[in-house]
Design an enzyme around this catalytic site. Structure first.
Site, PDB file in Angstrom:
ATOM      1  CG  HIS A   1      -1.908   0.985   1.398  1.00 35.85           C
ATOM      2  ND1 HIS A   1      -1.650   2.299   1.701  1.00 35.85           N
ATOM      3  CD2 HIS A   1      -3.262   0.897   1.271  1.00 35.85           C
ATOM      4  CE1 HIS A   1      -2.790   2.966   1.765  1.00 35.85           C
ATOM      5  NE2 HIS A   1      -3.788   2.129   1.500  1.00 35.85           N
TER       6      HIS A   1
ATOM      7  CG  ASP B   1       0.514  -2.297   6.130  1.00 32.34           C
ATOM      8  OD1 ASP B   1      -0.441  -2.432   6.921  1.00 32.34           O
ATOM      9  OD2 ASP B   1       0.426  -1.686   5.051  1.00 32.34           O
TER      10      ASP B   1
ATOM     11  CD  GLN C   1      -7.073  -4.307   4.370  1.00 33.22           C
ATOM     12  OE1 GLN C   1      -8.020  -4.986   4.778  1.00 33.22           O
ATOM     13  NE2 GLN C   1      -7.225  -3.052   3.971  1.00 33.22           N
TER      14      GLN C   1
ATOM     15  CE  LYS D   1      -7.278   0.048   6.356  1.00 30.40           C
ATOM     16  NZ  LYS D   1      -8.077   0.467   5.209  1.00 30.40           N
TER      17      LYS D   1
ATOM     18  CB  CYS E   1      -3.768   3.314  -1.587  1.00 35.27           C
ATOM     19  SG  CYS E   1      -4.945   4.633  -1.363  1.00 35.27           S
TER      20      CYS E   1
HETATM   21  N1  PLP Z   1      -1.859  -0.622   4.626  1.00 39.63           N
HETATM   22  C1  PLP Z   1      -2.836  -1.359   4.091  1.00 39.63           C
HETATM   23  C2  PLP Z   1      -2.550  -2.746   3.647  1.00 39.63           C
HETATM   24  C3  PLP Z   1      -4.103  -0.817   3.939  1.00 39.63           C
HETATM   25  O1  PLP Z   1      -5.080  -1.542   3.399  1.00 39.63           O
HETATM   26  C4  PLP Z   1      -4.341   0.515   4.376  1.00 39.63           C
HETATM   27  C5  PLP Z   1      -5.658   1.125   4.184  1.00 39.63           C
HETATM   28  O2  PLP Z   1      -6.414   0.771   3.309  1.00 39.63           O
HETATM   29  C6  PLP Z   1      -3.295   1.220   4.954  1.00 39.63           C
HETATM   30  C7  PLP Z   1      -2.074   0.622   5.063  1.00 39.63           C
HETATM   31  C8  PLP Z   1      -3.490   2.609   5.452  1.00 39.63           C
HETATM   32  O3  PLP Z   1      -4.358   2.603   6.536  1.00 39.63           O
HETATM   33  P1  PLP Z   1      -4.897   3.971   7.180  1.00 39.63           P
HETATM   34  O4  PLP Z   1      -5.489   4.751   6.033  1.00 39.63           O
HETATM   35  O5  PLP Z   1      -5.904   3.528   8.169  1.00 39.63           O
HETATM   36  O6  PLP Z   1      -3.734   4.665   7.769  1.00 39.63           O
END
Ligand code: PLP
Length: 415
Positions: A132, A209, A212, A235, A373
């Protein structure tokens, strides 16, 4: 995740669970809402929104500061979330749980604090092709500042990481490995335990990270042995604006603060300031207190259902949806890894994903469209984007059937 695909989930009354999410019970564009955008933000059960409401009505006050009883109440409620998070991910110490505004903020914290102190010219940061943007751009920023270099682990067309290349990229230059646990765009569940183990044999640190992953299956941080692990409340049935950075205590202790202000200090004079202890050293200013309390309530809720039960139910729904989509002519699933979480990215004939998403929305079906993203993933497949259905435990087979009907309608519409 997929290893539970054939389990039959019997304990939970899923219809009752669904009724606890009032937002799902409404019409959108005159149709029953079918919410399949859970990877972007999951919905909130009424018990969580009630808990947040209770704070606003009965406990609203600042935390960590007041001697008065109301402030103590707010502080107790807010800090109880830290213990709940610690237990939820099985962290060794409460001080290892840093509250942030979300995954993005957590990764920026590590990049700016750990990275600025420790990265030098020529040092390497290993990322993967399926990150992401939140796990790419913060590293690019600190790399530019320090002279460090990004190295990228490629993936195959199924959306699985090339582990041989990963191993060959590890060297004495590798200062950080930052890899996603579950891809938001492909659903791939990465072998993070192996990734961490290999990095540690190379004496490199690892940030995972987990945005998900945490909402969908049990994460045991001590078992994984990640140095840093990040996730977001919104999430996992919690509110927006709140998230977690887990970090190993001994590493966090050595890191300088990322932001300055109230709460994160021990003593301030104009000549010198000393820092508060962990975790407060990284938590400057008044936090989103209601959101923090909301995350605690969301964790209670998920625990009550049981993370294994949730993983099992979502695997069933993923199986069902994958089979039904695969039966449709002209629909291609992007991301067919052996180990997948409940995310299905797809293309319908040659129809642009935004057009497909717009027509689905007219049918009350909420999916995400575009690059999610994760533009490097789209570059891998040479496509501008996908439509993405992301499933949660409160979805039903009927939701999937409506999605299938919606896809057929999109095909007809553009034929
Ligand atoms: N990393 C992953 C895999 C994501 O799916 C997301 C959000 O969709 C993020 C990071 C970023 O999360 P946040 O927007 O809650 O900071």
């Amino acid at each position: 995740m997929t290893k539970l695909a054939n389990d039959t989930s019997t304990k939970t009354d899923w219809n009752k669970i669904r009724s606890q999410f009032p937002v799902l019970d409404q019409k959108i564009n005159g149709q029953d809402l079918v919410y399949l955008d859970n990877a972007a933000s999951s919905q909130m059960p009424v018990i969580v929104s009630d808990r947040i409401d209770h704070y606003h009505k009965k406990e609203h006050s600042n935390v960590h500061r007041g001697i008065h009883s109301l402030s103590q109440k707010a502080t107790d409620a807010y800090e109880s979330t830290r213990t709940k998070v610690q237990e939820f991910i099985n962290a060794r110490h409460k001080e290892e749980i840093i509250f942030t505004t979300g995954t993005t903020d957590s990764i920026n914290l590590v990049a700016q604090s750990y990275g600025r102190k420790n990265f030098n010219t020529g040092d390497e940061i290993i990322l993967s092709e399926m990150e992401h943007h939140a796990n790419i751009v913060p590293w690019q920023l600190i790399a530019e500042e320090t002279g460090a270099v990004l190295r990228i682990v490629p993936m195959n067309d199924a959306g699985e990481l090339d582990m041989d290349t990963y191993e060959s990229l590890l060297s004495e230059k590798t200062k950080m490995v930052a890899i996603v646990h579950v891809s938001n765009a492909l659903g791939t569940v990465n072998p993070v335990k192996e990734i961490i183990n290999l990095a540690h044999q190379n004496e490199s640190l690892v940030l995972i990270d987990g945005a998900q992953a945490v909402p969908h299956s049990k994460v045991d941080i001590q078992d994984l042995d990640a140095d840093f692990y990040t996730f977001s409340a919104h999430k996992m049935c919690g509110p927006t604006g709140f998230g977690v950075l887990y970090g190993k205590k001994e590493i966090l202790q050595d890191m300088p603060p990322y932001r300055g202000g109230g709460d994160m200090i021990d003593k301030v004079t104009f000549e010198e300031t000393t820092w508060n202890d962990l975790p407060y050293k990284f938590e400057a200013g008044t936090p989103p207190i209601a959101a923090g309390i909301g995350l605690g309530s969301a964790i209670d809720y998920l625990n009550e259902i049981g993370m294994d039960e949730i993983a099992s139910r979502e695997a069933q729904l993923l199986d069902y949806a994958t089979k039904r989509i695969n039966d449709l002519e002209g629909v291609r699933i992007i991301g067919t890894a052996k180990d997948k979480a409940s995310v299905i990215s797809f293309l319908i004939d040659n129809i642009h994903s935004t057009d497909a998403g717009t027509i689905l929305d007219q049918k009350g079906i909420a999916v995400r469209t575009g690059h999610h993203c994760a533009q490097p993933i789209m570059q891998h497949y040479d496509i501008p984007g996908t439509a993405r259905a992301s499933i949660s435990f409160y979805n039903t087979e009927e939701d999937i059937d409506k999605l299938i009907d919606g896809i057929k309608y999109v095909k007809d519409f553009f034929s």
